[in-house]
Write a protein that holds these residues in place. Structure first.
Motif, PDB file in Angstrom:
ATOM      1  N   LYS A  91      13.656 -41.977  78.336  1.00  0.00           N
ATOM      2  CA  LYS A  91      12.374 -42.581  77.529  1.00  0.00           C
ATOM      3  C   LYS A  91      11.251 -42.439  78.298  1.00  0.00           C
ATOM      4  CE  LYS A  91      14.280 -46.667  80.123  1.00  0.00           C
ATOM      5  NZ  LYS A  91      14.845 -48.131  79.829  1.00  0.00           N
ATOM      6  N   CYS A  99      -0.383 -41.217  75.057  1.00  0.00           N
ATOM      7  CA  CYS A  99       0.225 -42.893  74.436  1.00  0.00           C
ATOM      8  C   CYS A  99      -1.143 -43.321  73.930  1.00  0.00           C
ATOM      9  CB  CYS A  99       0.883 -43.545  75.391  1.00  0.00           C
ATOM     10  SG  CYS A  99       1.395 -45.197  74.835  1.00  0.00           S
ATOM     11  N   ASN A 103      -0.443 -48.408  70.953  1.00  0.00           N
ATOM     12  CA  ASN A 103       0.454 -48.519  72.065  1.00  0.00           C
ATOM     13  C   ASN A 103      -0.189 -48.459  73.262  1.00  0.00           C
ATOM     14  OD1 ASN A 103       1.473 -47.101  69.323  1.00  0.00           O
ATOM     15  ND2 ASN A 103       3.499 -47.673  70.777  1.00  0.00           N
ATOM     16  N   ARG A 115       7.254 -45.401  79.588  1.00  0.00           N
ATOM     17  CA  ARG A 115       7.062 -45.564  78.156  1.00  0.00           C
ATOM     18  C   ARG A 115       5.934 -45.977  77.525  1.00  0.00           C
ATOM     19  NH1 ARG A 115      10.370 -50.242  77.183  1.00  0.00           N
ATOM     20  NH2 ARG A 115       9.468 -50.937  79.325  1.00  0.00           N
ATOM     21  N   GLU A 141       7.104 -48.236  67.973  1.00  0.00           N
ATOM     22  CA  GLU A 141       7.798 -48.074  69.211  1.00  0.00           C
ATOM     23  C   GLU A 141       9.077 -47.584  69.088  1.00  0.00           C
ATOM     24  OE1 GLU A 141       9.492 -50.542  72.942  1.00  0.00           O
ATOM     25  OE2 GLU A 141       7.514 -51.282  72.142  1.00  0.00           O
ATOM     26  N   ASP A 142       9.286 -46.260  69.439  1.00  0.00           N
ATOM     27  CA  ASP A 142      10.434 -45.518  69.157  1.00  0.00           C
ATOM     28  C   ASP A 142      11.078 -45.634  67.734  1.00  0.00           C
ATOM     29  OD1 ASP A 142      10.807 -44.948  71.954  1.00  0.00           O
ATOM     30  OD2 ASP A 142      11.904 -46.990  72.548  1.00  0.00           O
TER      31      ASP A 142
END
Length: 269
Positions: A91, A99, A103, A115, A141-142
């Motif tokens: 992760k 990023c 985010n 992350r 997110e994810d």
């Protein structure tokens, strides 16, 4: 030849120059050692020499040699890539360049990577209770989306605060204000009272320019007399339970009709 070495069991020859030096670092760390003693010899076979860098790496704290599934290796020993200090979870795979907004990088990280998360203070909503819907401002997110707030659908425009009005269906509340898709009159306010008028003219619900009442008059309430006077012909009004004079009885005449222009005062002729 003093500048010639042989390695067994397969012969690997290395000619050394007369001057200078040459490294044998990358050759196999095996040696066949034979002692010649007269007409006999002692053979120790192939001897493997331990890599001194293994111990050096371990003494420097580089003790890891493998990571579990879902982790990657970080911080290798400069003397041997077989040893490293840390296993980082998969992760942790983002840098500032990878990023992007909305985010942001997490405060925790591993191996110089982080992350790529949604700020849950700015995006606290995962779902909304009907009839509210999520706003268009979202962060992923994810693979999961988070939203900034819950809002009312665009067709909820009516506040329905008029006299004796109410909203149709379920209301939607946003910032303390409840709105509806349409307004309607409260139950019972469905009469226009066009014949005799409403009992209470000020108590109505107005929709699309039309006033609706909950109680209409059933009679005119025009009669005021508790009984019919002697010598008069009267009409009894049921709703008011009163009498109205409509003429003089036989043998009587209206004196006021002569003197007072129409008021009934019936006297014996």
């Amino acid at each position: 030849n003093q500048n010639r070495f042989e390695f067994g069991p397969q012969t690997l020859s290395l000619e050394l120059p007369d001057a200078g030096s040459v490294s044998v670092k990358n050759f196999p760390r095996l040696a066949n050692v034979t002692f010649i003693t007269g007409d006999k010899q002692l053979d120790f076979g192939n001897i493997e020499f331990a890599d001194p860098y293994d111990q050096i790496c371990k003494s420097m704290g580089y003790a890891q040699t493998s990571c579990a599934a879902g982790y990657w290796k970080f911080d290798f020993c400069r003397y041997s890539n077989a040893y490293f200090k840390q296993c980082c979870a998969d992760k942790y795979k983002y840098t500032a360049d990878s990023c992007s907004y909305p985010n942001e990088l997490s405060s925790d990280g591993c191996g110089g990577k982080y992350r790529c998360i949604c700020n849950r203070t700015l995006y606290p909503v995962e779902s909304c209770a009907s009839p509210q819907v999520v706003s268009g401002d979202a962060c992923t997110e994810d693979g999961k989306k988070y939203y900034s707030e819950c809002v009312c659908p665009s067709n909820y425009t009516e506040t329905c605060t008029g006299q004796n009005q109410q909203g149709r269906g379920t209301g939607c509340t946003y910032n303390g204000t409840t709105k509806y898709t349409a307004c309607e009159c409260k139950p019972g306010y469905n009469q226009t009272c066009t014949e005799l008028g409403p009992v209470t003219p000020s108590d109505y619900c107005q929709m699309n320019g039309v006033k609706y009442y909950n109680n209409c008059k059933t009679c005119e309430n025009k009669c005021k007399l508790d009984s019919c006077p002697v010598g008069n012909i009267c009409e009894y009004e049921d709703c008011s339970q009163k009498y109205c004079t409509i003429g003089c009885a036989t043998g009587y005449k209206d004196l006021d009709n002569y003197w007072c222009n129409g008021a009934l005062r019936c006297w014996v002729k």
